[in-house]
Design a protein around this motif. Structure first.
Motif, short mmCIF file in Angstrom:
data_model
loop_
_atom_site.label_atom_id
_atom_site.label_comp_id
_atom_site.label_asym_id
_atom_site.label_seq_id
_atom_site.Cartn_x
_atom_site.Cartn_y
_atom_site.Cartn_z
N PRO A 114 -71.91 -16.95 57.76
CA PRO A 114 -70.66 -17.27 58.45
C PRO A 114 -70.62 -18.74 58.88
O PRO A 114 -71.65 -19.40 58.97
CB PRO A 114 -70.69 -16.35 59.66
N GLU A 115 -69.41 -19.22 59.14
CA GLU A 115 -69.22 -20.57 59.70
C GLU A 115 -69.78 -20.60 61.11
O GLU A 115 -69.50 -19.72 61.91
CB GLU A 115 -67.73 -20.91 59.76
N MET A 116 -70.59 -21.62 61.37
CA MET A 116 -71.13 -21.82 62.71
C MET A 116 -71.34 -23.31 62.90
O MET A 116 -71.35 -24.07 61.92
CB MET A 116 -72.44 -21.05 62.90
N ALA A 117 -71.55 -23.72 64.12
CA ALA A 117 -71.81 -25.13 64.41
C ALA A 117 -73.14 -25.55 63.79
O ALA A 117 -74.08 -24.77 63.72
CB ALA A 117 -71.86 -25.36 65.92
N ALA A 118 -73.20 -26.80 63.35
CA ALA A 118 -74.41 -27.32 62.69
C ALA A 118 -75.62 -27.29 63.64
O ALA A 118 -76.75 -27.17 63.19
CB ALA A 118 -74.16 -28.73 62.20
N ASP A 119 -75.37 -27.40 64.94
CA ASP A 119 -76.49 -27.43 65.90
C ASP A 119 -76.80 -26.05 66.49
O ASP A 119 -77.40 -25.95 67.55
CB ASP A 119 -76.19 -28.44 67.01
N THR A 120 -76.42 -24.98 65.80
CA THR A 120 -76.71 -23.62 66.25
C THR A 120 -78.22 -23.44 66.36
O THR A 120 -78.96 -23.79 65.45
CB THR A 120 -76.14 -22.59 65.25
N THR A 121 -78.66 -22.91 67.49
CA THR A 121 -80.10 -22.75 67.71
C THR A 121 -80.61 -21.48 67.02
O THR A 121 -79.90 -20.49 66.89
CB THR A 121 -80.43 -22.68 69.21
N LEU A 122 -81.84 -21.55 66.57
CA LEU A 122 -82.50 -20.44 65.90
C LEU A 122 -83.60 -19.90 66.81
O LEU A 122 -84.15 -20.65 67.58
CB LEU A 122 -83.10 -20.92 64.57
N PRO A 123 -83.94 -18.64 66.73
CA PRO A 123 -83.46 -17.61 65.81
C PRO A 123 -82.09 -17.09 66.22
O PRO A 123 -81.73 -17.14 67.40
CB PRO A 123 -84.51 -16.51 65.89
N ILE A 124 -81.35 -16.57 65.24
CA ILE A 124 -80.03 -16.01 65.49
C ILE A 124 -79.78 -14.88 64.50
O ILE A 124 -80.23 -14.96 63.35
CB ILE A 124 -78.92 -17.08 65.41
N THR A 125 -79.10 -13.84 64.96
CA THR A 125 -78.71 -12.74 64.08
C THR A 125 -77.23 -12.91 63.76
O THR A 125 -76.42 -13.10 64.67
CB THR A 125 -78.97 -11.38 64.73
N VAL A 126 -76.90 -12.88 62.48
CA VAL A 126 -75.52 -13.06 62.03
C VAL A 126 -75.13 -11.94 61.06
O VAL A 126 -75.99 -11.22 60.56
CB VAL A 126 -75.33 -14.43 61.32
N GLU A 127 -73.86 -11.83 60.82
CA GLU A 127 -73.34 -10.89 59.83
C GLU A 127 -73.15 -11.68 58.54
O GLU A 127 -72.29 -12.56 58.45
CB GLU A 127 -72.00 -10.30 60.31
N ALA A 128 -73.98 -11.41 57.55
CA ALA A 128 -73.93 -12.11 56.26
C ALA A 128 -73.46 -11.15 55.18
O ALA A 128 -73.51 -9.93 55.35
CB ALA A 128 -75.31 -12.66 55.90
N ARG A 129 -73.01 -11.72 54.08
CA ARG A 129 -72.56 -10.89 52.95
C ARG A 129 -73.45 -11.19 51.76
O ARG A 129 -73.63 -12.34 51.37
CB ARG A 129 -71.10 -11.24 52.62
N ARG A 130 -74.00 -10.12 51.19
CA ARG A 130 -74.84 -10.27 50.00
C ARG A 130 -73.93 -10.31 48.78
O ARG A 130 -73.08 -9.44 48.59
CB ARG A 130 -75.83 -9.12 49.87
N LEU A 131 -74.12 -11.34 47.94
CA LEU A 131 -73.33 -11.47 46.73
C LEU A 131 -74.01 -10.75 45.60
O LEU A 131 -75.25 -10.67 45.55
CB LEU A 131 -73.13 -12.94 46.38
N ALA A 132 -73.23 -10.24 44.68
CA ALA A 132 -73.78 -9.51 43.54
C ALA A 132 -74.67 -10.43 42.72
O ALA A 132 -74.40 -11.62 42.57
CB ALA A 132 -72.64 -8.97 42.67
N ASP A 133 -75.75 -9.87 42.20
CA ASP A 133 -76.64 -10.63 41.33
C ASP A 133 -75.90 -10.97 40.05
O ASP A 133 -75.13 -10.17 39.54
CB ASP A 133 -77.89 -9.83 41.02
N VAL A 134 -76.15 -12.17 39.54
CA VAL A 134 -75.50 -12.60 38.31
C VAL A 134 -76.45 -12.46 37.14
O VAL A 134 -77.61 -12.81 37.24
CB VAL A 134 -75.03 -14.07 38.37
N GLU A 135 -75.97 -11.94 36.05
CA GLU A 135 -76.77 -11.82 34.84
C GLU A 135 -76.69 -13.13 34.07
O GLU A 135 -75.62 -13.68 33.89
CB GLU A 135 -76.23 -10.68 33.96
N ASP A 136 -77.82 -13.64 33.60
CA ASP A 136 -77.82 -14.87 32.79
C ASP A 136 -77.64 -14.55 31.33
O ASP A 136 -78.01 -13.59 30.81
CB ASP A 136 -79.11 -15.65 33.00
#
Length: 72
Positions: A50-72
Motif C-alpha cells: 500500500p501507499e505509505m509515507a517514505a519515512d514509515t517506521t519498521l516493523p509494520i503490518t500492512v495489507e498487501a496483495r499477492r500478484l499471480a505468478d507469471v509464466e516465462d
C-alpha cells in the motif's frame, strides 16, 4: 493478505506472512520507493504494497496483495 515488513539484524528487509508462516527476504523492488509499489520475495512471490509515507517506521503490518505468478 496481512504482511509484516521488518529489517533483520543485518539491515535487510524481510516480509513475514503469518497465515502461511512464511518469512522471506525482499530481493527486489520495482521502484526506489517500496511503499505503493511491487516487491519480490526470495521465493518468487510478488507483492503489491500500500501507499505509505517514505519515512514509515519498521516493523509494520500492512495489507498487501499477492500478484499471480507469471509464466516465462
Amino acid at each position: 493478505m496481512k504482511v509484516m515488513i521488518r529489517k533483520d539484524s543485518k539491515g535487510a528487509l524481510t516480509a513475514y506472512v503469518p497465515k502461511k508462516d512464511l518469512e522471506e527476504p525482499i530481493v527486489s523492488m520495482a521502484s526506489p520507493q517500496m511503499w505503493g509499489g511491487l516487491v519480490t520475495l526470495a521465493n518468487g512471490w510478488r507483492l503489491e504494497l500500500p501507499e505509505m509515507a517514505a519515512d514509515t517506521t519498521l516493523p509494520i503490518t500492512v495489507e498487501a496483495r499477492r500478484l499471480a505468478d507469471v509464466e516465462d
